[in-house]
Design an enzyme around this catalytic site. Structure first.
Site, mmCIF file in Angstrom:
data_model
loop_
_atom_site.group_PDB
_atom_site.id
_atom_site.type_symbol
_atom_site.label_atom_id
_atom_site.label_comp_id
_atom_site.label_asym_id
_atom_site.label_seq_id
_atom_site.Cartn_x
_atom_site.Cartn_y
_atom_site.Cartn_z
ATOM 1 N N SER A 107 0.822 -1.211 0.000
ATOM 2 C CA SER A 107 0.000 0.000 0.000
ATOM 3 C C SER A 107 0.855 1.260 0.000
ATOM 4 C CB SER A 107 -0.960 0.001 1.192
ATOM 5 O OG SER A 107 -0.270 -0.134 2.415
ATOM 6 N N HIS A 137 -1.845 -8.706 1.872
ATOM 7 C CA HIS A 137 -1.507 -7.461 2.571
ATOM 8 C C HIS A 137 -2.595 -7.176 3.604
ATOM 9 C CE1 HIS A 137 0.338 -3.763 3.495
ATOM 10 N NE2 HIS A 137 -0.140 -2.999 2.533
ATOM 11 N N HIS A 174 6.273 -12.333 8.397
ATOM 12 C CA HIS A 174 6.348 -10.967 7.885
ATOM 13 C C HIS A 174 7.481 -10.880 6.881
ATOM 14 C CE1 HIS A 174 6.899 -6.559 7.823
ATOM 15 N NE2 HIS A 174 5.634 -6.517 8.173
ATOM 16 N N ARG A 212 3.800 -4.206 17.190
ATOM 17 C CA ARG A 212 2.379 -3.835 17.115
ATOM 18 C C ARG A 212 1.499 -4.942 17.700
ATOM 19 N NH1 ARG A 212 2.053 -2.733 10.819
ATOM 20 N NH2 ARG A 212 3.100 -4.769 10.941
ATOM 21 N N ASP A 249 -1.599 -8.340 12.465
ATOM 22 C CA ASP A 249 -2.923 -8.870 12.145
ATOM 23 C C ASP A 249 -3.356 -9.992 13.078
ATOM 24 O OD1 ASP A 249 -3.164 -7.183 9.892
ATOM 25 O OD2 ASP A 249 -1.966 -8.569 8.698
#
Length: 469
Positions: A275, A305, A351, A360, A406
């Site tokens: 993105s 993604h 990742h 995160r 995620d």
């Protein structure tokens, strides 16, 4: 467009007040330029322009590494090829926003009066200026974003032209494209009276307008799809994250805190992800921020993604449906192997750059331990954290067996009532507007050129290998 119009009167009053001898010397009045983000940018940009010129003139021919065939065939992984000022990703440390880690941002960025998590407006200020803002600066930016958040009716009509069953990202990207009609950059460029050194100024206006308006568009999509079209208007007394939560229909203090954290940690992840790279690539053609961000959203919508965050919750719920909430670690191991042996991946793990647990993920886990430690789905996520990495390591095909961002976000959202997993990537998209738009401003300020890498075919590679044996 004049930035922070409403602050000029306040500035004049404060200037007069400072002159009053009865005022305590300990009081420090902020000048309007200190509250004005655009003025801050005007002070910083010339220095950074000179820095870029120096780098290019003194070190332009210095190699940064070798390009291998694996890099060409493997999605350019590991290849250094982009300038991205707002954040930098380290394989072991994770993301740093202008040199600051997520725990550091949580510590120093201003929070809401009744909260602890950083306000996204504070991170936006940091991304653009490289400076930690104070509370007054964040409050001023929050008010300015609310002032910019008016969305024309034709944007909603453009979304309404789509079936309500269209994927949320399709509706969201369509709304962003409809916003483009009001692009300040496009108007200035078409008029032909703006020097390229000033391209950043209308880009700044577009970027701030876009950041302000995407929560309105995104919440409209959500209410249209899942709440019978009952729209909740913006509340200009709320901060950015709380307002988004409010417009979605979630007004609990904890959900507002989660939304502040979510937007902050999802805002930027350097420039090489799909993105961010898509936004930068399209922007390099001098496409305005609306066109560039729409391209970024279409990249974010891919399963490899941003769409992965919806896949995680759906997979976790499939575990519960088949094995129950009280699944043992041994049962969970069997289910993970079943998933892998069927040719699928365990969503939320691995990742492209990171080689350790995503920071995160860690900060979301800390949020869950504080606010929802007994939630069955959170406990299942915790078990997965113990079970999955050893299995992926044993498999031997994964460079990073650890969870990414995620792996956790869906469980938190689900706990507070946002259960519609198909919508989760839209939340990601709203968040990513901060980072992509901030970098687009710097792309124009630094005069970065059109992106045009060289491509080759397999015949060229075969010939190259034959000639260089």
């Amino acid at each position: 467009m004049v930035f922070f119009r409403s602050l000029s009167a306040i500035s004049r009053l404060r200037s007069r007040a400072v002159q009053q001898s009865s005022l305590s010397n300990s009081v420090r009045w902020l000048h309007s330029s200190e509250l004005d983000l655009k003025s801050q940018m005007q002070e910083i940009i010339p220095e950074q322009q000179d820095r870029l010129k120096k780098l290019k003139s003194e070190h332009g021919k210095v190699p940064l590494g070798n390009i291998t065939v694996d890099m060409v065939l493997g999605g350019m992984r590991g290849m250094t090829g982009l300038l991205w000022e707002t954040s930098l990703l380290d394989a072991d440390e994770g993301i740093r926003f202008r040199g600051m880690s997520i725990p550091e941002c949580q510590k120093v960025l201003p929070s809401a009066e009744s909260g602890e998590e950083p306000l996204p407006e504070g991170l936006l200020w940091l991304l653009l200026t490289g400076k930690v803002p104070n509370k007054e600066q964040v409050n001023a930016l929050s008010k300015e974003l609310a002032h910019r958040a008016a969305v024309p009716d034709y944007v909603f009509k453009a979304i309404d032209a789509l079936p309500s069953t269209a994927h949320p990202m399709t509706q969201f990207a369509s709304g962003v494209m409809a916003l483009q009609v009001q692009s300040e950059f496009q108007k200035a460029y078409e008029q032909g009276d703006i020097h390229k050194s000033k391209y950043w100024e209308p880009t700044f206006e577009d970027a701030l307008n876009l950041i302000a308006r995407v929560p309105v568009v995104a919440s409209y999509v959500y209410r249209r799809m899942y709440k019978d079209g009952s729209i909740i208007p913006l509340d200009d007394s709320l901060d950015y994250g709380a307002n988004f939560s409010h417009m979605l229909g979630f007004d609990s203090p904890q959900m507002k805190e989660l939304m502040r954290l979510y937007i902050t940690i999802h805002s930027d992840h350097e420039g090489g992800n799909v993105s961010a790279h898509a936004g930068h690539l399209v922007g390099s053609a001098l496409s305005d921020p609306y066109l560039s961000f729409a391209a970024a959203l279409n990249g974010l919508a891919g399963p490899l993604h941003g769409l992965a965050n919806q896949e995680v919750l759906l997979w976790i719920k499939s575990v519960v449906e088949e094995c129950g909430e009280n699944i043992s670690k041994e049962q969970l191991k069997d289910y993970v192997w079943k998933t892998l042996n069927s040719g699928k991946v365990v969503p939320g793990y691995g990742h492209g750059v990171l080689r350790k647990t995503d920071p995160r993920y860690i900060c979301q886990r800390e949020f869950a331990l504080k606010h929802l430690p007994d939630d069955p789905l959170f406990q299942l996520v915790s078990k997965l954290y113990e079970v999955v990495p050893p299995i992926l390591t044993e498999l031997g095909k994964v460079k990073n067996p650890w969870p990414n961002v995620d792996a956790h976000s869906g469980v938190l959202l689900n706990y507070y009532g946002l259960t519609e997993a198909r919508y989760y990537t839209v939340l990601f998209g709203v968040s990513r507007s901060l980072g992509i738009c901030s970098q687009l401003i710097w792309d124009r300020a630094l005069g970065l050129p059109l992106e045009r890498p060289k491509s080759v075919n397999m015949d060229w590679l075969d010939n190259f290998m034959r000639l260089n044996r």
